[in-house]
Design an enzyme around this catalytic site. Structure first.
Site, short mmCIF file in Angstrom:
data_model
loop_
_atom_site.label_atom_id
_atom_site.label_comp_id
_atom_site.label_asym_id
_atom_site.label_seq_id
_atom_site.Cartn_x
_atom_site.Cartn_y
_atom_site.Cartn_z
N HIS A 129 0.81 -1.22 0.00
CA HIS A 129 0.00 0.00 0.00
C HIS A 129 0.85 1.27 0.00
O HIS A 129 0.33 2.36 -0.27
CB HIS A 129 -0.99 0.00 1.18
N ASP A 159 0.26 -7.71 1.68
CA ASP A 159 0.64 -6.30 1.66
C ASP A 159 2.15 -6.12 1.63
O ASP A 159 2.71 -5.25 2.30
CB ASP A 159 0.05 -5.57 2.87
N SER A 232 4.74 2.51 7.79
CA SER A 232 4.35 1.38 6.96
C SER A 232 5.50 0.92 6.07
O SER A 232 6.11 1.72 5.36
CB SER A 232 3.16 1.76 6.06
#
Length: 494
Positions: A129, A159, A232
């Site tokens: 993402h 992910d 992230s």
């Protein structure tokens, strides 16, 4: 309360209060017993500092900046009452009608994330993402240099994304550790670029293991180390400087860290990264079965000693069917490892090499059988529906265990959109006070099997129930099909 991932997932808040009181007599009795000698607990001492670890691994952590071109409509034209003379005026000058938007204008959007270098020749791991839909990907290193990265491959299911930068000198990099060895309470350190604050470190402990958020292959390490937006794709380190997780999501009511962060376990990431590096895509094993967990009442109906394993509810055309697996089998071992539940089996199969034979041990009629299954590839294999058997004879409806049932006929097959040769007993009505209703059975469901044998008449179902009762069983296992999807239900026999 939300889980911050590429999309925000709602989560319910829960709270529990514990109350209790101890009487004076109980306290006096406890004191009379004398001193309590606690068993010593030996734990690793808290580190005096994380400075040496941070200094060691910082050069391998990177900041990722992405840019993409997006189109957003310009502001709507002014709104006037219907029939206003300004309607014609604005239309004459080329403005769109009221309620319409002007043509979109493209503009560039930037996003920040984190990542880490895993090889001296420039392979970098981050979250999918972070770089999804990006036109350009830029990587900034700890020493201040910046390089353009190309996308090697992505895996949205976990992910994870793999990038590559070109370099004329070896890059500082970090190895993966064994996430399965991490224990609740072990020290960890997260690094990344939270909220644009470059190369920040935060420390905490492993709060929980084997967390599942929303994905099929989820295996998250939960930590209280501060993880925020921008973290992230960054690494979660153990005290040896090995990556045991990729920081991916947080549970938060406001988008900031409250001490509940999630890192995808390194043992999942390593397998994905190796496939992306070699093929540019994932190649997961495919067994070719539909499965469900074994509940306590199912265990009793199947005469099992525990609820471990994965119950096979359907075997379409594929590797498992070719190897002789049947609906009703309970998979207890896969490739030498014990299977605890369906989630465990899915992970084991996904990690197994495609095109190779593996041993699968199943329980069938109370006995273990070993099957040799040549795994297919999940991404390309598609299960085919199991052909149904011949049409059941016509019979009047009857009530069994709180359900009004009757055999399938052509009219019912048409109403339920079933194939012309589908067989079984259809539930026409159901007592809402019955165990069948509590177990989730509903009108329109088709009973295909009872006691792991096909049923086509009401009499056959009653015989299976009598047999289960005579054998002293408390429940009978039914195979239910709803809109073609199978599942087993253990129904109490009364």
């Amino acid at each position: 309360m939300t889980i911050q991932t590429p999309a925000f997932l709602s989560a319910k808040r829960s709270s529990r209060s514990l109350r209790g009181a101890v009487g004076a007599a109980a306290i006096a009795a406890a004191l009379a017993m004398g001193p309590i000698h606690a068993t010593p607990v030996f734990a690793e001492a808290a580190p005096a500092s994380f400075a040496d670890l941070a200094q060691k691994v910082s050069p391998s952590v990177v900041m990722i900046t992405t840019s993409m071109t997006v189109s957003t409509p310009t502001q709507n034209n002014p709104m006037f009452p219907e029939g206003s003379p300004f309607d014609d005026l604005f239309r004459d000058f080329g403005f769109p009608d009221q309620g319409q938007q002007s043509p979109s204008k493209p503009h560039h959007s930037k996003a920040l994330g984190s990542g880490f270098v895993i090889s001296e020749d420039g392979y970098i791991v981050t979250n999918n993402h972070v770089i999804e839909n990006a036109d350009d990907i830029s990587v900034a290193f700890f020493d201040g240099t910046t390089k353009t990265a190309k996308l090697v491959g992505t895996d949205p299911k976990t992910d994870i994304a793999l990038l590559k930068v070109e370099t004329d000198k070896p890059l500082p990099h970090v190895p993966f550790g064994d996430s399965d060895k991490m224990r609740v309470g072990d020290w960890v350190m997260a690094m990344g670029n939270p909220l644009g604050q470059n190369f920040s470190a935060s420390a905490g402990i492993v709060s929980a293991r084997n967390r599942e958020l929303s994905g099929t292959y989820d295996d998250y390490i939960q930590t209280d180390a501060a993880i925020n937006r921008g973290n992230s794709g960054g690494p979660l380190f153990d005290m040896n400087g090995e990556v045991i997780g990729v920081n991916t999501a947080i549970l938060s009511p406001n988008g900031g860290s409250i001490g509940i962060g999630f890192s995808m376990a390194s043992n999942v990431v390593q397998n994905v990264v190796s496939q992306l590096k070699e093929y540019g895509e994932t190649r997961r094993g495919w067994l070719g079965v539909q499965i469900q967990d074994v509940s306590s009442d199912m265990s009793e109906a199947l005469n099992l000693s525990s609820t471990k394993g994965a119950l096979v509810s359907d075997v379409p055309d594929g590797p498992a069917k070719d190897a002789g697996m049947k609906s009703g089998d309970v998979i207890v071992k896969f490739d030498g490892g014990e299977v605890t539940d369906t989630r465990d089996l899915v992970r084991r199969v996904a990690r197994a090499p495609i095109g190779q034979k593996v041993q699968v041990v199943v329980l069938r009629d109370g006995k273990e059988q070993t099957l040799m299954v040549t795994l297919g590839r999940r991404e390309t294999s598609e299960a085919q529906p199991i052909p149904a058997a011949a049409q059941a004879p016509d019979e009047t409806s009857d009530t069994v265990l709180g359900m009004t049932i009757q055999p399938l006929d052509d009219d019912l097959r048409g109403q339920l959109d079933l194939s012309s040769d589908a067989k079984g007993l259809v539930i026409g009505d159901i007592d809402e006070e019955s165990d069948a209703f509590d177990k989730g059975l509903r009108p329109g469901d088709v009973i295909a099997q009872a006691g792991q044998e096909d049923v086509t008449t009401v009499a056959e179902l009653q015989d299976r129930i009598k047999k289960a009762t005579d054998e002293g069983r408390k429940s009978i296992l039914l195979l239910i099909r709803r809109e073609g999807a199978p599942r087993f239900v253990a129904l109490p026999v009364k």
